[in-house]
Design an enzyme around this catalytic site. Structure first.
Site, mmCIF file in Angstrom:
data_model
loop_
_atom_site.group_PDB
_atom_site.id
_atom_site.type_symbol
_atom_site.label_atom_id
_atom_site.label_comp_id
_atom_site.label_asym_id
_atom_site.label_seq_id
_atom_site.Cartn_x
_atom_site.Cartn_y
_atom_site.Cartn_z
ATOM 1 N N HIS A 17 -1.730 -10.274 21.277
ATOM 2 C CA HIS A 17 -1.544 -9.389 20.112
ATOM 3 C C HIS A 17 -2.904 -8.878 19.628
ATOM 4 O O HIS A 17 -3.085 -7.697 19.372
ATOM 5 C CB HIS A 17 -0.918 -10.151 18.933
ATOM 6 C CG HIS A 17 0.490 -10.636 19.128
ATOM 7 N ND1 HIS A 17 0.884 -11.909 18.779
ATOM 8 C CD2 HIS A 17 1.594 -10.017 19.608
ATOM 9 C CE1 HIS A 17 2.173 -12.048 19.020
ATOM 10 N NE2 HIS A 17 2.634 -10.926 19.538
ATOM 11 N N ARG A 90 3.519 -6.098 28.745
ATOM 12 C CA ARG A 90 3.025 -7.134 29.659
ATOM 13 C C ARG A 90 3.553 -6.954 31.070
ATOM 14 O O ARG A 90 2.912 -7.339 32.037
ATOM 15 C CB ARG A 90 3.450 -8.530 29.162
ATOM 16 C CG ARG A 90 2.792 -8.970 27.880
ATOM 17 C CD ARG A 90 3.491 -10.149 27.269
ATOM 18 N NE ARG A 90 4.851 -9.791 26.889
ATOM 19 C CZ ARG A 90 5.644 -10.536 26.129
ATOM 20 N NH1 ARG A 90 5.217 -11.696 25.680
ATOM 21 N NH2 ARG A 90 6.859 -10.135 25.819
#
Ligand code: PNS
Length: 160
Positions: A17, A90
């Protein structure tokens, strides 16, 4: 002034993050990291605790602030004057899930979503996996900011 939202549950924030937030902060004048409140889901950390950890972890980043929101994210984008939603991707599973939300959000209000490919160093990270590993005694020191690590172990000890 360009303004973007980086939304998520952040229960808790991890280094993936943080990498996305830091990179977005170089592209927009203001970044609002938005803890989205889901009243049907209780987290390991309260919303206030998540905000506190995010604020602490992003204090060195210029133009980044933390907010909370409950409801449609596009409504917050409109109210806050944000012109983009930013997400990290991702893998292909993230893409499939995120692109549908991005299309829907654009359909609702015209707000666009910008995707950043996660740095491969962080692509295996998720808050859920990190909590599970820590709960089972695994080492997550390289996965979360140091202050988050301490709070995570303390919280899990309370629950043990
Ligand atoms: O960290 P997460 O749990 O993957 O974040 C998902 C989140 C909170 C960003 C997403 O569920 C969201 O945007 N929720 C807000 C409610 C909303 O706008 N739903 C319609 C999406 S098209």
């Amino acid at each position: 002034m360009s303004r973007a939202l980086v939304p998520g549950s952040f229960d808790p924030i991890h280094n993936g993050h943080l990498d996305v937030i830091a990179r977005v902060a170089t592209q927009f004048d203001e970044v609002i990291v938005t803890v989205v409140v889901n009243p049907n889901k209780s987290g390991l950390f309260t919303v206030d605790e998540r905000v506190e950890m995010l604020a602490q972890a992003t204090t060195h980043l210029q133009g980044v602030r933390v907010a909370t929101w409950q409801g449609l994210l596009v409504q917050f984008a409109s109210e806050s004057g944000a012109t983009a939603i930013v997400k990290g991707l991702r893998n292909a599973a993230d893409f499939d899930y995120e692109v549908q939300m991005a299309q829907m959000n654009r359909r609702l209000t015209g707000v666009d979503t910008v995707f950043l490919g996660t740095d491969p160093v962080h692509s295996s990270l998720s808050s859920s996996l990190i909590k599970e590993i820590a709960r089972l005694g695994g080492d997550v020191t390289t996965m979360v900011p140091a202050a988050v690590h301490d709070r995570l172990l303390a919280r899990l000890a309370e629950h043990a």
